[in-house]
Motif scaffolding. Structure first.
Motif, PDB file in Angstrom:
ATOM      1  N   GLU A   1       0.794  -1.490   0.105  1.00 14.39           N
ATOM      2  CA  GLU A   1      -0.228  -0.115   0.110  1.00 14.39           C
ATOM      3  C   GLU A   1       0.777   1.289  -0.320  1.00 14.39           C
ATOM      4  N   ILE A   2       1.730   1.301   0.979  1.00 14.18           N
ATOM      5  CA  ILE A   2       2.902   2.609   0.729  1.00 14.18           C
ATOM      6  C   ILE A   2       3.363   2.675  -0.344  1.00 14.18           C
ATOM      7  N   GLU A   3       3.904   1.365  -0.554  1.00 21.53           N
ATOM      8  CA  GLU A   3       4.345   1.954  -2.633  1.00 21.53           C
ATOM      9  C   GLU A   3       3.422   2.167  -3.882  1.00 21.53           C
ATOM     10  N   ARG A   4       2.090   1.809  -3.567  1.00 24.10           N
ATOM     11  CA  ARG A   4       1.241   2.161  -4.887  1.00 24.10           C
ATOM     12  C   ARG A   4       0.839   3.631  -4.337  1.00 24.10           C
ATOM     13  N   THR A   5       1.446   4.088  -2.937  1.00 23.99           N
ATOM     14  CA  THR A   5       0.984   5.628  -2.477  1.00 23.99           C
ATOM     15  C   THR A   5       2.081   6.367  -2.999  1.00 23.99           C
ATOM     16  N   ARG A   6       3.498   5.872  -3.018  1.00 22.03           N
ATOM     17  CA  ARG A   6       4.032   6.877  -3.396  1.00 22.03           C
ATOM     18  C   ARG A   6       3.809   6.813  -5.182  1.00 22.03           C
ATOM     19  N   ALA A   7       3.930   5.474  -5.492  1.00 25.64           N
ATOM     20  CA  ALA A   7       3.740   5.869  -6.857  1.00 25.64           C
ATOM     21  C   ALA A   7       2.879   6.241  -7.789  1.00 25.64           C
ATOM     22  N   GLU A   8       1.221   7.186  -7.031  1.00 24.42           N
ATOM     23  CA  GLU A   8       0.373   7.749  -7.345  1.00 24.42           C
ATOM     24  C   GLU A   8       0.505   9.066  -6.700  1.00 24.42           C
ATOM     25  N   LEU A   9       1.742   9.194  -5.512  1.00 27.67           N
ATOM     26  CA  LEU A   9       1.514  10.818  -5.520  1.00 27.67           C
ATOM     27  C   LEU A   9       2.973  11.379  -5.956  1.00 27.67           C
ATOM     28  N   ALA A  10       3.594  10.878  -7.209  1.00 31.03           N
ATOM     29  CA  ALA A  10       4.821  10.654  -7.888  1.00 31.03           C
ATOM     30  C   ALA A  10       4.108  10.874  -8.940  1.00 31.03           C
ATOM     31  N   THR A  11       2.954   9.909 -10.286  1.00 28.72           N
ATOM     32  CA  THR A  11       2.129  10.610 -11.086  1.00 28.72           C
ATOM     33  C   THR A  11       1.420  11.642 -10.901  1.00 28.72           C
ATOM     34  N   SER A  12       1.072  12.124  -9.624  1.00 21.13           N
ATOM     35  CA  SER A  12       0.196  13.366  -9.008  1.00 21.13           C
ATOM     36  C   SER A  12       1.616  14.564  -8.978  1.00 21.13           C
ATOM     37  N   VAL A  13       2.075  14.638  -8.480  1.00 20.35           N
ATOM     38  CA  VAL A  13       3.269  15.808  -8.726  1.00 20.35           C
ATOM     39  C   VAL A  13       4.005  16.025 -10.015  1.00 20.35           C
ATOM     40  N   SER A  14       4.345  15.055 -10.843  1.00 18.56           N
ATOM     41  CA  SER A  14       4.807  14.729 -12.034  1.00 18.56           C
ATOM     42  C   SER A  14       3.320  15.503 -12.973  1.00 18.56           C
ATOM     43  N   GLU A  15       2.112  15.574 -13.115  1.00 22.32           N
ATOM     44  CA  GLU A  15       1.037  16.136 -13.676  1.00 22.32           C
ATOM     45  C   GLU A  15       1.180  17.001 -13.121  1.00 22.32           C
ATOM     46  N   LEU A  16       0.784  17.892 -11.626  1.00 24.47           N
ATOM     47  CA  LEU A  16       0.947  19.568 -11.391  1.00 24.47           C
ATOM     48  C   LEU A  16       2.340  20.518 -11.622  1.00 24.47           C
ATOM     49  N   ARG A  17       3.467  19.296 -11.590  1.00 23.33           N
ATOM     50  CA  ARG A  17       4.637  20.120 -12.179  1.00 23.33           C
ATOM     51  C   ARG A  17       4.378  20.724 -13.942  1.00 23.33           C
ATOM     52  N   GLU A  18       3.858  19.548 -14.554  1.00 20.07           N
ATOM     53  CA  GLU A  18       3.791  19.910 -16.467  1.00 20.07           C
ATOM     54  C   GLU A  18       2.080  21.244 -15.905  1.00 20.07           C
ATOM     55  N   GLU A  19       1.746  21.339 -15.717  1.00 19.68           N
ATOM     56  CA  GLU A  19       0.241  22.233 -15.489  1.00 19.68           C
ATOM     57  C   GLU A  19       0.541  23.491 -14.963  1.00 19.68           C
ATOM     58  N   VAL A  20       1.241  23.219 -14.034  1.00 26.94           N
ATOM     59  CA  VAL A  20       2.393  24.463 -13.847  1.00 26.94           C
ATOM     60  C   VAL A  20       3.263  25.139 -14.558  1.00 26.94           C
ATOM     61  N   ALA A  21       4.144  24.399 -14.953  1.00 33.26           N
ATOM     62  CA  ALA A  21       4.651  24.820 -16.206  1.00 33.26           C
ATOM     63  C   ALA A  21       3.901  25.644 -17.514  1.00 33.26           C
ATOM     64  N   VAL A  22       2.761  24.665 -17.652  1.00 34.55           N
ATOM     65  CA  VAL A  22       1.725  25.619 -19.092  1.00 34.55           C
ATOM     66  C   VAL A  22       1.392  26.591 -18.459  1.00 34.55           C
ATOM     67  N   ALA A  23       1.046  26.730 -17.247  1.00 33.42           N
ATOM     68  CA  ALA A  23       0.271  27.532 -16.937  1.00 33.42           C
ATOM     69  C   ALA A  23       1.200  29.052 -16.474  1.00 33.42           C
ATOM     70  N   THR A  24       2.312  28.928 -16.753  1.00 36.51           N
ATOM     71  CA  THR A  24       3.165  30.090 -16.141  1.00 36.51           C
ATOM     72  C   THR A  24       4.203  30.380 -17.661  1.00 36.51           C
ATOM     73  N   ASP A  25       3.966  29.681 -18.967  1.00 34.15           N
ATOM     74  CA  ASP A  25       4.536  30.399 -19.701  1.00 34.15           C
ATOM     75  C   ASP A  25       4.150  31.785 -20.489  1.00 34.15           C
ATOM     76  N   TRP A  26       4.573  32.062 -20.128  1.00 33.99           N
ATOM     77  CA  TRP A  26       4.302  33.575 -20.951  1.00 33.99           C
ATOM     78  C   TRP A  26       4.551  33.410 -22.671  1.00 33.99           C
ATOM     79  N   ARG A  27       5.102  32.340 -23.110  1.00 37.03           N
ATOM     80  CA  ARG A  27       4.867  32.865 -24.562  1.00 37.03           C
ATOM     81  C   ARG A  27       3.131  31.753 -25.031  1.00 37.03           C
TER      82      ARG A  27
END
Length: 69
Positions: free
Chosen positions: A18-44
């Motif tokens: 369960e801990i490993e599954r939760t870590r994998a889900e968290l890593a996926t969520s963080v990765s998706e969040l980083r991408e969304e932030v990068a797109v939202a803050t891209d001035w171009r």
């Protein structure tokens, strides 16, 4: 033997899984969040999507800064 919440106690292997599954889900969520932030803050992207608003804003900022003299 039942746990205090009415469920059977978990084995250490089940807890690790369960801990490993939760870590994998968290890593996926963080990765998706980083991408969304990068797109939202891209001035171009902002300029491509809203060229007239960006030019108008630049003009207004230039006017305000230039009129302070």
């Amino acid at each position: 033997m039942a746990a205090s919440n009415g469920q059977l106690p978990r084995t250490s292997a089940a807890l690790r899984e369960e801990i490993e599954r939760t870590r994998a889900e968290l890593a996926t969520s963080v990765s998706e969040l980083r991408e969304e932030v990068a797109v939202a803050t891209d001035w171009r992207q902002w300029v491509r999507r809203h060229p007239y608003a960006c030019v108008g804003t630049a003009f207004l900022v230039g006017y305000v800064v230039g009129s302070r003299r």
